[in-house]
Write a protein that holds these residues in place. Structure first.
Motif, short mmCIF file in Angstrom:
data_model
loop_
_atom_site.label_atom_id
_atom_site.label_comp_id
_atom_site.label_asym_id
_atom_site.label_seq_id
_atom_site.Cartn_x
_atom_site.Cartn_y
_atom_site.Cartn_z
N CYS A 164 65.30 30.02 62.14
CA CYS A 164 65.90 29.82 63.46
C CYS A 164 67.09 30.74 63.73
O CYS A 164 67.71 30.66 64.79
N GLY A 165 67.44 31.57 62.77
CA GLY A 165 68.56 32.49 63.00
C GLY A 165 69.91 31.85 62.79
O GLY A 165 70.92 32.41 63.21
N LEU A 166 69.94 30.66 62.18
CA LEU A 166 71.22 29.96 62.03
C LEU A 166 71.96 30.35 60.76
O LEU A 166 73.12 30.00 60.60
N ILE A 167 71.30 31.05 59.85
CA ILE A 167 72.00 31.52 58.66
C ILE A 167 72.27 33.01 58.87
O ILE A 167 71.35 33.82 58.85
N GLU A 168 73.53 33.33 59.05
CA GLU A 168 73.82 34.72 59.39
C GLU A 168 73.54 35.69 58.25
O GLU A 168 73.03 36.78 58.46
N ARG A 169 73.88 35.25 57.03
CA ARG A 169 73.72 36.16 55.89
C ARG A 169 72.36 35.96 55.25
O ARG A 169 72.17 35.05 54.45
N HIS A 170 71.43 36.79 55.63
CA HIS A 170 70.14 36.73 54.94
C HIS A 170 69.52 38.13 54.92
O HIS A 170 69.84 38.98 55.74
N ILE A 171 68.66 38.36 53.94
CA ILE A 171 67.92 39.61 53.90
C ILE A 171 66.44 39.28 53.72
O ILE A 171 66.09 38.15 53.36
N GLY A 172 65.58 40.25 53.96
CA GLY A 172 64.13 40.04 53.86
C GLY A 172 63.51 40.14 55.25
O GLY A 172 64.20 40.01 56.26
N ALA A 173 62.19 40.37 55.27
CA ALA A 173 61.52 40.58 56.56
C ALA A 173 60.98 39.26 57.10
O ALA A 173 60.44 38.44 56.35
N MET A 174 61.16 39.04 58.39
CA MET A 174 60.61 37.86 59.05
C MET A 174 59.85 38.32 60.29
O MET A 174 60.44 38.88 61.22
N LEU A 175 58.55 38.11 60.26
CA LEU A 175 57.72 38.48 61.42
C LEU A 175 57.17 37.21 62.04
O LEU A 175 56.62 36.35 61.34
N PHE A 176 57.32 37.10 63.34
CA PHE A 176 56.74 35.95 64.02
C PHE A 176 55.90 36.48 65.18
O PHE A 176 56.41 37.23 66.01
N ASP A 177 54.64 36.09 65.19
CA ASP A 177 53.76 36.50 66.27
C ASP A 177 53.76 38.03 66.41
O ASP A 177 53.78 38.58 67.50
N GLY A 178 53.83 38.70 65.26
CA GLY A 178 53.76 40.16 65.25
C GLY A 178 55.09 40.86 65.51
O GLY A 178 55.16 42.08 65.41
N ALA A 179 56.14 40.11 65.84
CA ALA A 179 57.41 40.78 66.15
C ALA A 179 58.48 40.38 65.13
O ALA A 179 58.44 39.27 64.59
N ASN A 180 59.43 41.27 64.90
CA ASN A 180 60.51 40.98 63.98
C ASN A 180 61.43 39.91 64.56
O ASN A 180 61.83 39.99 65.72
N ILE A 181 61.76 38.88 63.78
CA ILE A 181 62.75 37.91 64.26
C ILE A 181 63.96 37.86 63.35
O ILE A 181 64.83 37.02 63.52
N SER A 182 64.03 38.77 62.40
CA SER A 182 65.18 38.77 61.50
C SER A 182 66.39 39.33 62.24
O SER A 182 66.32 40.38 62.86
N GLY A 183 67.48 38.58 62.18
CA GLY A 183 68.72 39.07 62.77
C GLY A 183 68.84 38.83 64.26
O GLY A 183 69.83 39.23 64.87
N ILE A 184 67.86 38.22 64.89
CA ILE A 184 68.04 37.96 66.32
C ILE A 184 68.87 36.69 66.49
O ILE A 184 68.93 35.82 65.63
N SER A 185 69.53 36.61 67.63
CA SER A 185 70.44 35.50 67.89
C SER A 185 69.65 34.19 68.01
O SER A 185 68.55 34.18 68.56
N PRO A 186 70.19 33.09 67.47
CA PRO A 186 69.45 31.82 67.50
C PRO A 186 69.05 31.40 68.92
O PRO A 186 68.02 30.73 69.08
N ASN A 187 69.82 31.79 69.92
CA ASN A 187 69.45 31.34 71.27
C ASN A 187 68.23 32.08 71.83
O ASN A 187 67.72 31.73 72.88
N LYS A 188 67.78 33.13 71.11
CA LYS A 188 66.56 33.84 71.54
C LYS A 188 65.32 33.27 70.86
O LYS A 188 64.20 33.64 71.19
N ILE A 189 65.54 32.39 69.90
CA ILE A 189 64.42 31.86 69.11
C ILE A 189 63.44 31.00 69.94
O ILE A 189 62.22 31.20 69.85
N PRO A 190 63.92 30.07 70.76
CA PRO A 190 62.96 29.24 71.49
C PRO A 190 62.08 30.04 72.45
O PRO A 190 60.89 29.72 72.62
#
Lengths: 288, 234, 334
Positions: B52-78
């Motif tokens: 959900c983007g709530l942990i600011e310090r993280h590394i690694g790749a996160m793909l959702f529905d084909g798009a990168n969601i790593s590092g995006i602001s939590p309010n863009k998640i929904p």
């Protein structure tokens, strides 16, 4: 009748104090921030009105059409540009930053407008009054001020409890983290709250300028009046702030009636009494 | 079922200096339900929060529905189509039941879920729509929390500790409704202390232990002992 | 390889020696300096101690007060009351003012402690206003226009002008260094451990059994007492008191806040560094008048946003320095 008159005038002044308080209460409710420069921004709005009236020849109350939006934009920019960087678990940074702003504003206004006191002329509204009771004359201006306070508070109440913006204000205040993952951008919500607060600041500033003389250094005592009204009325209760403002106004009027030197002191003592007896204010919000 | 909706690769997450996840990878197919199990502090909630983007310090790749969601602001998640039912429900106490639901629907994604559909799923909420959310029973509050997440019409629903603090009969009711909730191709990740219930419901499971994947697969492919060993690390 | 736990650092040992030498040099100032030097050093000591005290409140106890002028003014007025009406010598009146200030701060604390965080700040301001308006009502102390310290009182203190200046100066030095020492020792004591715990995490320290309210109250009362002593000293040097000067939020609180914020809040060294910077700025920029104040405010804002632990906090993080260590550090002995 002298006493009745004093109390009625005190009630009317309470409206102005409620205007000082409403903006303060609003932003505290949304982001737990206390803007120490709140009173100085009210004075800045008064000067802005002074400049606009001098430049355009508009009636001070008509100048609100220009000053309220300008002030709201300034509030948005202040929050988005500076204060959002200070918001967090630590109360110290926002408090000290707004304290610094307070000093900057006071001295900036001193540079721009000198220490001379000013007043805005509202024409006939200033002098006309009607007779309510024998010995009790109600001026149109104080009455208008009181009505304005009621309208502002009713408006804020409506926004807070009946609109999606108000829903967002409450959600962000309740639980910022969850509000975010519901798609709310807390920073924008905070900025919107500050813009709204600054809209009220503009109204308070114009009424301040019309009612009495002001100079660059009267801001802090406006902050204190507003703060006392908030605490007397009960944190988080907008209508409570109106009652708080009225109690403060009446206490000051009674004090002044005893001895002019007691006017401000009586107001502060009323506040300290409420704090001693009912620390959560007379009408604390039940939830939260 | 074969389209991957969520793909995490070597996720590491930190709280301050403490590392909570040590290289977690997972793949989730569209429409699939995944149970995330593990003891306290194994990193289950952290993993959901990271998604959900709530942990600011993280590394690694996160793909959702084909798009990168790593590092995006939590309010863009929904808006991307991920919704969370948080641990402990965390309703907004100064909002009414209906306002809580409307807030979840703020992102305005198209889909089957709206106020009417949520009320149809949980009829009791319609009766209580104007009450403050704090006046509801624990089970009803959990319904609001689920409804609030559904209002965003997510493609992926994250459910954190649904049964926490609820009476067994209410837990049973809520689980009975889950198949209706995750129908129509919605994927779900279910974090649950109640392992038996979670494994009974999910298509697949992952067991975390001290921030690492200890075991994963289909529930039927393992014995209770194997799962319990992964769970407790004995 | 063994480990041992130590408080001292090599810098801190050097610093202790330098400090002692510096204090000795300053104590001798009446014999080598001019009146202007003594005044400047005296004023430096006054701001240094106000800064240390405010730092103790805001940086450690989490009590952000913008009403410390209440105690400065109160101390000043107590000095005048003692000297004019009770015939107490001004220097002896200083500890009396301190005790009275501590006493009056107890009921004040009981009231303002009901307010939390930022509202506490404005509450303390209201109290200072009540003090100001209250003393303005006392006609025997000059009411709103204030009063002067009779020449007789000062003459009785010491015969020669040099002698008086020396006594006032040594008192200022004693109070300045004393405040620094007291805050330093306090922070190393059990109370200090509690305060540091509160600063780091109020919630955690409650669960560890730190009696927060008690520690906060003790700190507030102690700070009020010392601040009243400083207030008495200030008005010995000024010889004249008015409510507006005695309870000035700008002079006794705003400047002090800027000093601590710029120097480094929540550190021992910060207020010292901040006071030095404040006096340097004042030396060169105070001619700018209100622009100078705007500059100070602006500096404080920028520091609060960019480096919230102030200049000292920044330096400490970069270079791992600790001149006056209050914490413990683990040392590796090879």
């Amino acid at each position: 009748m002298e006493w009745v008159n004093a109390i009625i005038q005190g009630i009317l002044i309470g409206g102005l104090y409620a205007l000082f308080a409403a903006g303060l209460s609003l932003i505290f409710g949304v982001m737990r921030l206390v803007n120490i420069a709140h009173g100085d921004f009210i004075v800045a709005a008064a000067y802005l009105a002074y400049v606009v009236v001098a430049a355009t020849g508009l009636h001070p109350l008509v100048s609100l059409v220009i000053i309220v939006p300008l002030s709201a934009v300034a509030g948005y920019a202040l929050q988005a540009g500076i204060l959002n960087r200070t918001i967090g678990d630590d109360l110290l940074p926002p408090l000290l930053v707004t304290f610094g702003l307070s000093v900057i504003l006071q001295n900036g206004m001193l540079e721009l407008f000198t220490a001379d006191s000013r007043k805005l002329d509202a024409g006939l509204l200033d002098i006309q009054n009607f007779n309510l009771l024998p010995g009790v004359n109600i001026g149109y201006m104080p009455l208008l001020m009181f009505v304005a306070a009621i309208i502002v508070i009713a408006g804020l109440q409506y926004i807070f409890y009946r609109t999606s913006l108000g829903r967002a204000f409450r959600a962000v205040s309740d639980d910022g983290e969850i509000a975010q993952i519901m798609g709310l951008d807390n920073r924008k919500i905070f900025a919107a709250a500050m813009a709204l607060s600054f809209g009220v600041i503009a109204i308070a500033g114009v009424f301040l300028a019309v009612r009495a003389n002001f100079d660059p250094f009267v801001g802090p005592s406006r902050l204190i009046f507003g703060f006392e009204a908030v605490i007397i009325g009960g944190l988080g209760n907008l209508w409570g702030t109106l009652v708080g403002g009225i109690i403060l106004g009446v206490a000051q009027a009674i004090g002044a009636q005893i001895d002019p030197g007691w006017q401000l002191l009586a107001g502060h003592i009323a506040f300290l009494l409420v704090l001693a007896i009912k620390p959560r204010g007379l009408f604390p919000r039940i939830d939260g | 079922m074969s389209d991957t909706i969520l793909s995490l690769t070597d996720i590491e997450a930190f709280y301050g200096d403490a590392q909570a996840l040590h290289g977690v990878s997972l793949e989730l197919a569209a429409g699939e339900t995944l149970a995330l199990i593990g003891s306290n502090g194994a990193g289950k909630t952290t993993l959901l929060k990271t998604i959900c983007g709530l942990i600011e310090r993280h590394i690694g790749a996160m793909l959702f529905d084909g798009a990168n969601i790593s590092g995006i602001s939590p309010n863009k998640i929904p808006a991307r189509g991920i919704a969370l039912v948080p641990e402990g429900r965390r309703l907004f106490p100064s909002l009414s039941v209906e306002e809580n639901l409307l807030l979840g629907g703020q992102v305005d994604r198209r889909g089957p879920w709206n106020l009417g559909a949520v009320y149809e799923l949980f009829p009791v909420l319609r009766e209580r729509q104007h009450q403050p959310s704090t006046s509801l029973s624990g089970g009803q509050q959990q319904m609001v929390a689920i409804g609030r997440a559904l209002m965003a019409n997510p493609k992926l629903l994250l459910l954190d500790e649904l049964s926490l603090g609820l009476a067994p009969v209410i837990i049973k009711d809520i689980y009975a409704l889950l198949p209706r909730i995750v129908a129509e191709g919605m994927s779900a990740i279910l974090v649950e202390q109640d392992v038996t219930r979670a494994l009974g419901f999910a298509d697949r499971f992952i067991c975390l232990q001290e921030g690492r994947v200890a075991l994963e697969g289909e529930p039927k492919a393992f014995t209770r002992e194997q799962i319990s060993q992964a769970y407790f690390g004995t | 390889m063994n480990t041992s736990i130590t408080r001292a650092t090599p810098e801190s040992r050097i610093m202790a020696i330098v400090s002692i030498l510096l204090i000795a040099l300053l104590a001798a100032a009446p014999w080598w300096g001019k009146t202007a030097d003594l005044r400047l050093i005296g004023e430096f000591m006054i701001y240094l101690s106000l800064a240390c005290l405010w730092n103790l409140l805001a940086g450690y106890a989490g009590l952000i007060s913008v009403g410390q002028q209440a105690y400065v003014g109160f101390g000043g007025y107590m000095l005048f009351t003692c000297a004019i009406y009770l015939g107490i010598s001004p220097l002896l009146a200083i500890p009396v003012a301190g005790v009275l200030g501590a006493l009056i701060s107890v009921p004040v604390a009981l009231l303002v402690f009901r307010l939390r965080g930022a509202y506490f700040a404005i509450g303390t301001w209201v109290v200072a206003e009540v003090f100001r308006l209250g003393f303005a009502q006392i006609s025997s102390l000059g009411g709103g226009s204030g009063t002067s310290l009779p020449i007789k009182v000062m003459k009785e203190m010491a015969r020669s002008k040099w002698m008086r200046e020396m006594m006032v100066f040594e008192t200022a030095l004693l109070l300045g260094v004393g405040t620094l020492l007291v805050t330093y020792l306090l922070l190393r004591s059990r109370i200090g451990l509690g305060l540091t715990a509160i600063r780091d995490s109020e919630v955690a320290s409650v669960s560890l059994g730190v009696r927060i309210e008690r520690i906060k109250l003790i700190t507030y009362v102690a700070v009020a007492g010392i601040t009243s002593m400083i207030g008495a000293l200030i008005f010995i040097t000024k010889l004249r008191i008015t409510p507006d000067a005695a309870f000035s939020v700008n002079e006794w609180t705003a400047f002090v806040i800027f000093i601590v914020v710029i120097g480094g809040i929540g550190t021992i060294e910060g207020p010292i560094l901040g006071t030095i910077i404040f006096f340097l700025l004042r030396e060169y920029l105070s001619d700018l008048g209100s622009l100078y104040l705007m500059l100070l405010g602006g500096m404080a804002i920028i520091i609060m946003i960019v480096a919230p632990k102030g200049i000292w906090g920044y330096v400490r993080e970069r270079f791992d320095l600790s001149l006056f260590p209050v914490g413990y550090r683990v040392k590796l002995d090879k």
